[in-house]
Motif scaffolding. Structure first.
Motif, mmCIF file in Angstrom:
data_model
loop_
_atom_site.group_PDB
_atom_site.id
_atom_site.type_symbol
_atom_site.label_atom_id
_atom_site.label_comp_id
_atom_site.label_asym_id
_atom_site.label_seq_id
_atom_site.Cartn_x
_atom_site.Cartn_y
_atom_site.Cartn_z
ATOM 1 N N VAL A 104 0.713 -1.262 -0.228
ATOM 2 C CA VAL A 104 -0.105 -0.008 0.210
ATOM 3 C C VAL A 104 1.008 1.397 -0.007
ATOM 4 O O VAL A 104 1.893 1.294 0.367
ATOM 5 N N HIS A 105 0.267 2.459 -0.340
ATOM 6 C CA HIS A 105 0.888 3.724 -0.490
ATOM 7 C C HIS A 105 0.359 4.303 0.644
ATOM 8 O O HIS A 105 -0.800 4.475 1.204
ATOM 9 N N ILE A 106 1.464 4.906 1.566
ATOM 10 C CA ILE A 106 1.091 5.894 2.629
ATOM 11 C C ILE A 106 1.274 7.074 2.646
ATOM 12 O O ILE A 106 2.377 7.340 1.888
ATOM 13 N N TYR A 107 0.656 8.012 3.235
ATOM 14 C CA TYR A 107 1.048 9.322 3.269
ATOM 15 C C TYR A 107 0.616 10.042 4.666
ATOM 16 O O TYR A 107 -0.291 9.673 5.057
ATOM 17 N N ARG A 108 1.597 11.056 4.832
ATOM 18 C CA ARG A 108 1.226 11.812 6.049
ATOM 19 C C ARG A 108 0.656 13.223 5.625
ATOM 20 O O ARG A 108 0.904 13.936 4.737
ATOM 21 N N SER A 109 -0.220 13.707 6.414
ATOM 22 C CA SER A 109 -0.737 15.099 6.037
ATOM 23 C C SER A 109 -0.555 15.793 7.327
ATOM 24 O O SER A 109 0.369 16.090 7.943
#
Length: 225
Positions: A104-109
């Motif tokens: 999976v692709h993870i992203y922080r915001s």
């Protein structure tokens, strides 16, 4: 009266035909968000109901959590069924292996702050999400906000605030924002009705999480619209 063998056979045949017809006429569920092809699950699991989280130290904590170098700080991946910590190595994005959805692709915001323990020092929550890497709204899988506190000089994850409104269609519920105040965290959620497009959920909900003894306890989601 005893049924003859001939009548019994006719009844069995008729019963089988009815069952086949019923099976063919039953509505089938619509498609769920498609994970990578090598995973075995294609269904979004509903969020778990109120349960305490386990604390996990991820590194040294500055006196003021607003001074934390978040791009270099690992984040627990339980919100997307990722065991252990996710390492971003100074970036906003990463790739990880989910036990449910595979790669999976993870992203922080955003990082938000608020005093949840009443000690006049802010705790922090890092918004985070995962998708299947397809780059479209349909590929979104899960959202969360990992809550951190300074415990004896260690940056410690108290747990993850996750949307509690169960998905009503093929799309996961979004975590729009959280507000942290003493003793509680209010999560504002956006959920998709079956007719909503991927860009625009029309449902809103809120869930109040209690903070007790450094544990996060989810309440029941309140549907606003």
């Amino acid at each position: 009266m005893t049924l003859s063998i001939t009548n019994t056979g006719r009844i069995a045949a008729l019963t089988g035909a009815v069952l086949v017809a019923a099976a063919c006429g039953s509505p089938q569920p619509g498609p769920r968000i498609s994970p990578p092809s090598h995973t075995s699950s294609t269904t979004l699991e509903p969020p778990s109901r109120p349960s305490p989280a386990t604390t996990k130290a991820v590194g040294a904590a500055p006196e003021n959590l607003r001074d934390t170098a978040w791009p270099n700080m690992p984040i627990p991946g339980d919100f997307c069924d990722i065991p252990g910590l996710i390492h971003f190595n100074g970036k906003q994005e990463a790739t990880a292996s989910s036990q449910t959805w595979g790669t999976v692709h993870i992203y922080r915001s955003d990082v938000v702050y608020g005093d949840i323990d009443g000690d006049q020092r802010d705790e922090a929550a890092v918004h985070i999400g995962c998708d299947n890497g397809g780059g479209t709204g349909a590929g979104q899988i899960a959202y969360g906000a990992v809550v951190f506190r300074n415990i004896q000089g260690r940056l410690t994850a108290l747990g993850t605030v996750k949307p509690q409104k169960e998905p009503s269609g093929v799309h996961c519920t979004l975590l729009a924002k959280i507000v942290m105040t003493v003793g509680k965290i209010t999560a504002h959620e956006q959920w998709y009705r079956p007719t909503d497009s991927n860009c625009c959920p029309t449902g809103t909900a809120s869930t109040v999480w209690e903070v007790r003894n450094d544990q996060l306890i989810a309440g029941v989601p309140h549907i606003l619209s």
